[in-house]
Design an enzyme around this catalytic site. Structure first.
Site, mmCIF file in Angstrom:
data_model
loop_
_atom_site.group_PDB
_atom_site.id
_atom_site.type_symbol
_atom_site.label_atom_id
_atom_site.label_comp_id
_atom_site.label_asym_id
_atom_site.label_seq_id
_atom_site.Cartn_x
_atom_site.Cartn_y
_atom_site.Cartn_z
ATOM 1 N N VAL A 63 22.166 -15.928 16.555
ATOM 2 C CA VAL A 63 22.081 -14.492 16.285
ATOM 3 C C VAL A 63 23.248 -14.052 15.399
ATOM 4 O O VAL A 63 23.068 -13.302 14.435
ATOM 5 C CB VAL A 63 22.062 -13.689 17.600
ATOM 6 C CG1 VAL A 63 22.097 -12.192 17.317
ATOM 7 C CG2 VAL A 63 20.814 -14.028 18.410
ATOM 8 N N PRO B 215 34.536 -19.674 20.037
ATOM 9 C CA PRO B 215 35.059 -20.964 20.488
ATOM 10 C C PRO B 215 34.263 -22.130 19.924
ATOM 11 O O PRO B 215 34.777 -23.255 19.804
ATOM 12 C CB PRO B 215 34.923 -20.882 22.015
ATOM 13 C CG PRO B 215 33.846 -19.870 22.248
ATOM 14 C CD PRO B 215 33.966 -18.882 21.140
ATOM 15 N N ASP C 14 5.946 30.258 0.031
ATOM 16 C CA ASP C 14 5.755 31.423 0.881
ATOM 17 C C ASP C 14 6.191 31.115 2.310
ATOM 18 O O ASP C 14 6.289 29.956 2.708
ATOM 19 C CB ASP C 14 4.276 31.833 0.911
ATOM 20 C CG ASP C 14 3.782 32.299 -0.450
ATOM 21 O OD1 ASP C 14 4.619 32.573 -1.315
ATOM 22 O OD2 ASP C 14 2.550 32.388 -0.616
ATOM 23 N N LYS D 1 6.108 36.746 1.159
ATOM 24 C CA LYS D 1 4.693 36.880 1.446
ATOM 25 C C LYS D 1 4.412 36.668 2.930
ATOM 26 O O LYS D 1 3.986 35.622 3.371
ATOM 27 C CB LYS D 1 3.851 35.901 0.603
ATOM 28 C CG LYS D 1 4.043 36.072 -0.885
ATOM 29 C CD LYS D 1 3.533 37.430 -1.351
ATOM 30 C CE LYS D 1 3.759 37.596 -2.843
ATOM 31 N NZ LYS D 1 5.153 37.657 -3.209
ATOM 32 N N GLY E 170 0.506 28.980 1.311
ATOM 33 C CA GLY E 170 -0.197 28.632 2.527
ATOM 34 C C GLY E 170 -1.694 28.726 2.318
ATOM 35 O O GLY E 170 -2.181 29.555 1.550
ATOM 36 N N GLY E 171 -2.447 27.857 2.999
ATOM 37 C CA GLY E 171 -3.895 27.888 2.860
ATOM 38 C C GLY E 171 -4.340 27.429 1.497
ATOM 39 O O GLY E 171 -3.863 26.428 0.966
ATOM 40 N N VAL F 81 -7.924 31.865 -2.135
ATOM 41 C CA VAL F 81 -8.543 32.628 -1.046
ATOM 42 C C VAL F 81 -7.489 33.601 -0.510
ATOM 43 O O VAL F 81 -6.621 33.214 0.277
ATOM 44 C CB VAL F 81 -9.066 31.716 0.083
ATOM 45 C CG1 VAL F 81 -9.704 32.553 1.195
ATOM 46 C CG2 VAL F 81 -10.080 30.722 -0.466
ATOM 47 N N THR G 46 -8.241 26.267 3.434
ATOM 48 C CA THR G 46 -7.963 27.653 3.798
ATOM 49 C C THR G 46 -7.974 27.808 5.319
ATOM 50 O O THR G 46 -8.611 27.032 6.042
ATOM 51 C CB THR G 46 -8.978 28.599 3.146
ATOM 52 O OG1 THR G 46 -8.584 29.940 3.391
ATOM 53 C CG2 THR G 46 -10.380 28.377 3.685
ATOM 54 N N ALA G 47 -7.266 28.825 5.805
ATOM 55 C CA ALA G 47 -7.127 29.011 7.250
ATOM 56 C C ALA G 47 -8.472 29.169 7.945
ATOM 57 O O ALA G 47 -8.664 28.713 9.075
ATOM 58 C CB ALA G 47 -6.244 30.229 7.528
ATOM 59 N N MET H 271 -5.069 38.233 7.941
ATOM 60 C CA MET H 271 -4.032 39.284 7.962
ATOM 61 C C MET H 271 -4.546 40.574 8.597
ATOM 62 O O MET H 271 -4.315 41.673 8.090
ATOM 63 C CB MET H 271 -3.538 39.557 6.530
ATOM 64 C CG MET H 271 -2.910 38.353 5.870
ATOM 65 S SD MET H 271 -2.582 38.574 4.092
ATOM 66 C CE MET H 271 -4.255 38.413 3.401
ATOM 67 N N GLY I 88 -2.599 28.526 13.418
ATOM 68 C CA GLY I 88 -3.660 27.528 13.479
ATOM 69 C C GLY I 88 -3.286 26.198 12.860
ATOM 70 O O GLY I 88 -2.629 26.140 11.825
#
Length: 468
Positions: free
Chosen positions: A23, A43, A246, A268, A299-300, A304, A329-330, A381, A410
């Site tokens: 090792v 040794p 965002d 945003k 995001g998403g 959209v 998209t969400a 939203m 989500g």
């Protein structure tokens, strides 16, 4: 992160190995490969150690370890079968602030030796922080098969060309674009074919073609789960010089952006806009005109309710090249993770997406159409206008007992789903936080059977009073 991954320059640095067995030799062989001045204490030495000592590659200091042997040492490795000796090496090294590794004893390690894929000068190191070394080894085996043998030669040729490139291409962004094009194009193919001279000529020709023009990628980051990113999105995020993002982009997705990219948050978020849209548009143009590769991360999906079309119009007017990478998209992602199909033959033949981010006195939505039965209504939203939405749907004929769901964050690990009836929408909205999605329709009832991700918040049941 349990350990900071670093690559240490060990050339001619004194390193101590305590132990003379197999090792210890394996660790010594790595140190020698890195150019270290290796000193061993044991040794008895196995035949490999004995040969290395005879050839002057390793110095045998003593048979027994003493703390003073660590004086002037850069790092130490203890690989004996005697726990007391290993413990002494660890304690003595800590007292001297010397980096130390006790083999197979993570608690006594200030550094650990990872599994290594060697394509020098390209080195890949894999570590499980000592928790699953077999898994790290399996990952190494996979990477060995994936990474071609010519990577090292490609890096060597590139290293020789760097100085000449800096004289031809004077900007950091331009040089980065050059190398990405080279490593993904004909240069790489020539190196793989063993045509080193032709590969260098290809670099010379390519350096005369570097364009300083910036470009923009409008990318949909999806609803939060980084596993939902497209491959193309990930590639462009890794190449970006600047990322304008965002609040709706999750931290997990942001972790995948190139480490040295400039990050610009443009807000945003419902009720809070840190940067006006007009200023965001100007920022995108400004960075692109500087010759940078800009990623606008939303995001998403950017088309959209993401105002992506408005931003691209500004880029078109400014003559800046752009591309679009759609995102989930969400309405598609969050409902799928909540076990709510948008359409179903028995419950809904259509699905409609609307925004609940309505300006005061400017509600021009056709509520009579939105309130029709046998359809799914998904509202982005909508928390702040939930009372107005509830009232309009009820007024225009949607039944008060219509199932609804509010999906908060989500697809993320912290996802929460609140369910009830349309008559309870405003009340449920008070229990949710942005970003949330409102789903109205009979398909919500299917989530009792189909939910598979995270925890579903069950509607509160009225108390049952037993009469004597």
């Amino acid at each position: 992160m349990d350990y900071l991954p670093i690559f240490a320059d060990l050339k001619r640095r004194p390193c101590l190995v305590v132990g003379g067995g197999e090792v210890a030799w394996r660790k010594t062989r790595l140190l020698l490969k890195a150019g270290a001045d290796v000193r061993v204490i044991a040794p008895a030495l196995n035949p490999d150690f004995q040969q290395a000592v005879q050839q002057g590659q390793v110095t045998h200091l003593a048979d027994t370890f003493e703390p003073s042997h660590l004086d002037g040492i850069f790092l130490a490795i203890a690989a004996t079968d005697r726990k007391a000796v290993n413990a002494l090496v660890y304690q003595s090294a800590n007292q001297r602030q010397v980096m130390v590794n006790v083999v197979d004893d993570t608690q006594r390690c200030s550094f650990i030796v990872p599994s290594i894929v060697d394509r020098s000068p390209i080195i890949v190191a894999i570590s499980s922080s000592g928790k699953a070394p077999v898994l790290a080894r399996l990952l190494r085996e996979k990477l060995e098969a994936l990474l071609p043998a010519h990577l090292g030669q490609m890096a060597t040729i590139a290293g020789r060309f760097r100085k000449r490139l800096s004289e031809t291409v004077t900007t950091l962004t331009g040089r980065r674009m050059f190398w990405e094009q080279a490593f993904g194009g004909r240069f790489a193919e020539l190196v793989a074919a063993g045509q080193a001279q032709a590969a260098e000529q290809e670099l010379e020709a390519l350096s005369q073609q570097v364009s300083p023009q910036g470009q923009v990628a409008l990318i949909g980051a999806g609803p939060g789960d980084p596993g939902l990113l497209t491959l193309r999105a990930l590639q462009l995020m890794q190449q970006a010089d600047v990322v304008l993002y965002d609040y709706l982009v999750s931290d997990e997705v942001m972790e995948l952006v190139r480490r040295d990219a400039e990050l610009v948050c443009v807000g945003k978020k419902a009720g809070f806009h840190s940067v006006p849209q007009e200023e965001t548009n100007q920022l995108i143009v400004k960075y692109a005109e500087q010759g940078k590769r800009v990623v606008r991360l939303k995001g998403g999906d950017p088309f959209v309710f993401g105002r992506g079309g408005e931003e691209l119009e500004v880029l078109f007017d400014a003559g800046i090249p752009f591309q679009v990478v759609p995102g989930i998209t969400a309405a598609a992602g969050a409902t799928a993770y909540a076990g709510i199909p948008l359409t179903h033959r028995d419950y809904a033949q259509t699905a409609m997406f609307i925004t609940g981010h309505l300006k005061p006195g400017s509600d021009q939505l056709d509520w009579s159409t939105l309130a029709r039965g046998k359809q799914t209504l998904v509202i982005y939203m909508g928390l702040m206008k939930s009372s107005h939405i509830q009232q309009q749907l009820l007024t225009h004929g949607r039944a008060a007992e219509t199932p609804i769901a509010i999906i908060e964050r989500g697809t993320q690990a912290t996802q929460k789903v609140l369910k009830g009836q349309l008559s309870e929408l405003a009340t449920l909205a008070e229990q949710a936080a942005s970003p949330s999605l409102i789903v109205v329709g009979e398909v919500v009832t299917l989530s009792e059977k189909l939910h598979w991700f995270g925890k579903q918040e069950q509607p509160q049941q009225p108390a049952v009073v037993k009469l004597a």
